[in-house]
Structures are given as C-alpha cells and as structure tokens.
Design a protein around this motif. Structure first.
Motif, PDB file in Angstrom:
ATOM      1  N   ARG A 190       9.791  10.953  -3.401  1.00 23.39           N
ATOM      2  CA  ARG A 190       8.962  10.806  -2.203  1.00 23.39           C
ATOM      3  C   ARG A 190       7.971   9.643  -2.330  1.00 23.39           C
ATOM      4  O   ARG A 190       7.653   8.991  -1.335  1.00 23.39           O
ATOM      5  CB  ARG A 190       8.195  12.111  -1.961  1.00 23.39           C
ATOM      6  N   ASP A 191       7.451   9.408  -3.519  1.00 19.50           N
ATOM      7  CA  ASP A 191       6.295   8.520  -3.690  1.00 19.50           C
ATOM      8  C   ASP A 191       6.588   7.206  -4.396  1.00 19.50           C
ATOM      9  O   ASP A 191       5.668   6.472  -4.744  1.00 19.50           O
ATOM     10  CB  ASP A 191       5.181   9.264  -4.440  1.00 19.50           C
ATOM     11  N   THR A 192       7.852   6.909  -4.629  1.00 15.10           N
ATOM     12  CA  THR A 192       8.247   5.633  -5.240  1.00 15.10           C
ATOM     13  C   THR A 192       9.451   5.083  -4.471  1.00 15.10           C
ATOM     14  O   THR A 192      10.045   5.778  -3.652  1.00 15.10           O
ATOM     15  CB  THR A 192       8.628   5.802  -6.724  1.00 15.10           C
ATOM     16  N   VAL A 193       9.815   3.860  -4.771  1.00 17.15           N
ATOM     17  CA  VAL A 193      10.989   3.243  -4.155  1.00 17.15           C
ATOM     18  C   VAL A 193      11.980   2.903  -5.277  1.00 17.15           C
ATOM     19  O   VAL A 193      11.646   2.135  -6.181  1.00 17.15           O
ATOM     20  CB  VAL A 193      10.611   1.978  -3.370  1.00 17.15           C
ATOM     21  N   ALA A 194      13.151   3.507  -5.208  1.00 17.24           N
ATOM     22  CA  ALA A 194      14.181   3.286  -6.227  1.00 17.24           C
ATOM     23  C   ALA A 194      14.909   1.968  -5.950  1.00 17.24           C
ATOM     24  O   ALA A 194      15.222   1.645  -4.809  1.00 17.24           O
ATOM     25  CB  ALA A 194      15.184   4.426  -6.234  1.00 17.24           C
ATOM     26  N   LEU A 195      15.157   1.225  -7.016  1.00 18.65           N
ATOM     27  CA  LEU A 195      15.995   0.029  -6.899  1.00 18.65           C
ATOM     28  C   LEU A 195      17.444   0.472  -7.036  1.00 18.65           C
ATOM     29  O   LEU A 195      17.800   1.133  -7.992  1.00 18.65           O
ATOM     30  CB  LEU A 195      15.653  -0.967  -8.009  1.00 18.65           C
ATOM     31  N   GLN A 196      18.251   0.111  -6.089  1.00 18.15           N
ATOM     32  CA  GLN A 196      19.649   0.514  -6.111  1.00 18.15           C
ATOM     33  C   GLN A 196      20.546  -0.674  -6.035  1.00 18.15           C
ATOM     34  O   GLN A 196      20.272  -1.636  -5.441  1.00 18.15           O
ATOM     35  CB  GLN A 196      19.958   1.466  -4.969  1.00 18.15           C
ATOM     36  N   LEU A 224      -1.840  11.509  -9.677  1.00 21.14           N
ATOM     37  CA  LEU A 224      -0.763  11.314 -10.637  1.00 21.14           C
ATOM     38  C   LEU A 224       0.021  12.601 -10.854  1.00 21.14           C
ATOM     39  O   LEU A 224       1.244  12.594 -10.929  1.00 21.14           O
ATOM     40  CB  LEU A 224      -1.327  10.792 -11.963  1.00 21.14           C
ATOM     41  N   LEU A 225      -0.669  13.721 -10.917  1.00 13.72           N
ATOM     42  CA  LEU A 225      -0.013  15.004 -11.169  1.00 13.72           C
ATOM     43  C   LEU A 225       0.816  15.493  -9.987  1.00 13.72           C
ATOM     44  O   LEU A 225       1.693  16.325 -10.152  1.00 13.72           O
ATOM     45  CB  LEU A 225      -1.052  16.056 -11.549  1.00 13.72           C
ATOM     46  N   LYS A 226       0.538  14.965  -8.784  1.00 13.24           N
ATOM     47  CA  LYS A 226       1.268  15.410  -7.597  1.00 13.24           C
ATOM     48  C   LYS A 226       2.318  14.410  -7.114  1.00 13.24           C
ATOM     49  O   LYS A 226       3.020  14.673  -6.141  1.00 13.24           O
ATOM     50  CB  LYS A 226       0.278  15.688  -6.466  1.00 13.24           C
ATOM     51  N   LEU A 227       2.409  13.273  -7.776  1.00 14.62           N
ATOM     52  CA  LEU A 227       3.405  12.285  -7.366  1.00 14.62           C
ATOM     53  C   LEU A 227       4.813  12.832  -7.568  1.00 14.62           C
ATOM     54  O   LEU A 227       5.127  13.400  -8.600  1.00 14.62           O
ATOM     55  CB  LEU A 227       3.263  10.991  -8.166  1.00 14.62           C
ATOM     56  N   LYS A 228       5.653  12.652  -6.578  1.00 13.52           N
ATOM     57  CA  LYS A 228       7.062  13.025  -6.650  1.00 13.52           C
ATOM     58  C   LYS A 228       7.878  11.734  -6.649  1.00 13.52           C
ATOM     59  O   LYS A 228       7.702  10.885  -5.774  1.00 13.52           O
ATOM     60  CB  LYS A 228       7.477  13.880  -5.453  1.00 13.52           C
ATOM     61  N   VAL A 229       8.741  11.590  -7.616  1.00 12.73           N
ATOM     62  CA  VAL A 229       9.500  10.351  -7.761  1.00 12.73           C
ATOM     63  C   VAL A 229      10.260  10.025  -6.478  1.00 12.73           C
ATOM     64  O   VAL A 229      10.183   8.913  -5.965  1.00 12.73           O
ATOM     65  CB  VAL A 229      10.455  10.425  -8.974  1.00 12.73           C
ATOM     66  N   LYS A 233       0.777  -1.238   0.000  1.00 12.85           N
ATOM     67  CA  LYS A 233       0.000   0.000   0.000  1.00 12.85           C
ATOM     68  C   LYS A 233       0.809   1.288   0.000  1.00 12.85           C
ATOM     69  O   LYS A 233       0.346   2.292  -0.517  1.00 12.85           O
ATOM     70  CB  LYS A 233      -0.942   0.010   1.211  1.00 12.85           C
ATOM     71  N   SER A 234       1.982   1.296   0.633  1.00 12.71           N
ATOM     72  CA  SER A 234       2.675   2.573   0.796  1.00 12.71           C
ATOM     73  C   SER A 234       4.173   2.440   0.563  1.00 12.71           C
ATOM     74  O   SER A 234       4.735   1.344   0.619  1.00 12.71           O
ATOM     75  CB  SER A 234       2.434   3.121   2.210  1.00 12.71           C
ATOM     76  N   VAL A 244       6.258   1.512  -7.723  1.00 15.27           N
ATOM     77  CA  VAL A 244       5.146   2.353  -7.267  1.00 15.27           C
ATOM     78  C   VAL A 244       4.193   1.506  -6.428  1.00 15.27           C
ATOM     79  O   VAL A 244       3.622   0.535  -6.933  1.00 15.27           O
ATOM     80  CB  VAL A 244       4.384   2.967  -8.468  1.00 15.27           C
ATOM     81  N   PRO A 245       3.999   1.853  -5.133  1.00 16.02           N
ATOM     82  CA  PRO A 245       3.031   1.129  -4.306  1.00 16.02           C
ATOM     83  C   PRO A 245       1.597   1.448  -4.743  1.00 16.02           C
ATOM     84  O   PRO A 245       1.374   2.344  -5.558  1.00 16.02           O
ATOM     85  CB  PRO A 245       3.322   1.638  -2.898  1.00 16.02           C
TER      86      PRO A 245
END
Length: 146
Positions: A140-146, A133-138, A80-81, A122-123
């Motif tokens: 803040r709102d996603t999890v990067a694979l590193q 969608l217009l307010k999503l910040k990469v 969910k998050s 993206v959760p």
C-alpha cells in the motif's frame, strides 16, 4: 560502432552507459532518464523522521552530468505520495513508449526497500499526516519496480 549502428544491428550496448554516451556524443537514438531525489521524508519511527541530506543534491548532480553527455533528463524532487509517484513514473514511461526513445531509465536517490525479491520505492510523505514506520504496508505504501 556508434550507438545508432549498434541498435540497427540489434547488438546490445556494452560497458558503462556514460562512457558509451561520451564516446558517441549526443544521442541520436534518444537516451532519457527520469531522475528522482527525495530528502524531505516524514516517517515517524525512523531517525530524524527518515529525513535525508544528500539525495536531492545527488539527483541534481546525476541529471546535470547525464545531460552534459547528451541525455535528456527530467528531474523531480521530494515526491510526497505513492499516488503521485505512480502517476509520475507511469506518465513518463508512457511518453517514452510513444516517442523515439531507445534507452530510458530511472535514477532514484531516496529510501527504498527490498521485499520478496522486488525493489520498492518509498515516497517522502512530507506535508501529509506523518507515516508511521510500524504501520507502513509494503503493498500500500511503496511503489514496486516491475
């Protein structure tokens, strides 16, 4: 050569992991997979609020197939998050580092995006205030694979 022999010799595995696992039977070296499937998206501005239909089904199928080949899988549905996703992946990865696991990977079925050469998961945002969608910040709102 068995998977164990290849690892002991420091040689990389070649070819399809499923073929290798099937050929070598149940893994003595510890092959584990974190399998995540997300269908229940709640993102305003996307068609159908971003909901998907087959990702959970695909994750279940992949998990079952890999387990039949000897892998140990942890199946998670509809994360969910961002916080929950980060916690689940971090906890799972740390457990693998403490154990005897030699091969560990993540299977993701759900929305993801590429930003500046990085893949971001993206959760679902389900049962929270719907994300826009217009307010999503990469960052803040996603999890990067590193």
């Amino acid at each position: 050569d068995s998977v164990q022999d290849l690892f002991e010799a420091g040689k990389p595995l070649e070819g399809d992991i499923a073929v290798c696992m099937e050929k070598n039977g149940e893994s003595e070296v510890g092959i584990e997979v974190l399998v995540i499937g997300n269908d229940a998206y709640h993102v305003k501005g996307m068609p159908g609020d971003g909901a998907l239909k087959n990702c959970v089904r695909d994750a279940v199928a992949v998990s079952e197939a890999l387990e039949k080949l000897g892998a140990k899988c942890r199946l998670i549905k509809n994360v969910k998050s961002v916080g929950t996703l980060e916690d689940l992946v971090s906890e799972w990865a740390e457990e693998r580092l403490r154990g005897s696991v030699r091969i560990a990977f993540l299977f993701w079925a759900g929305h993801a995006l590429s930003h500046r050469g990085e893949t971001h998961l993206v959760p679902t945002y389900y049962s929270e205030e719907p994300a826009s969608l217009l307010k999503l910040k990469v960052a803040r709102d996603t999890v990067a694979l590193q």
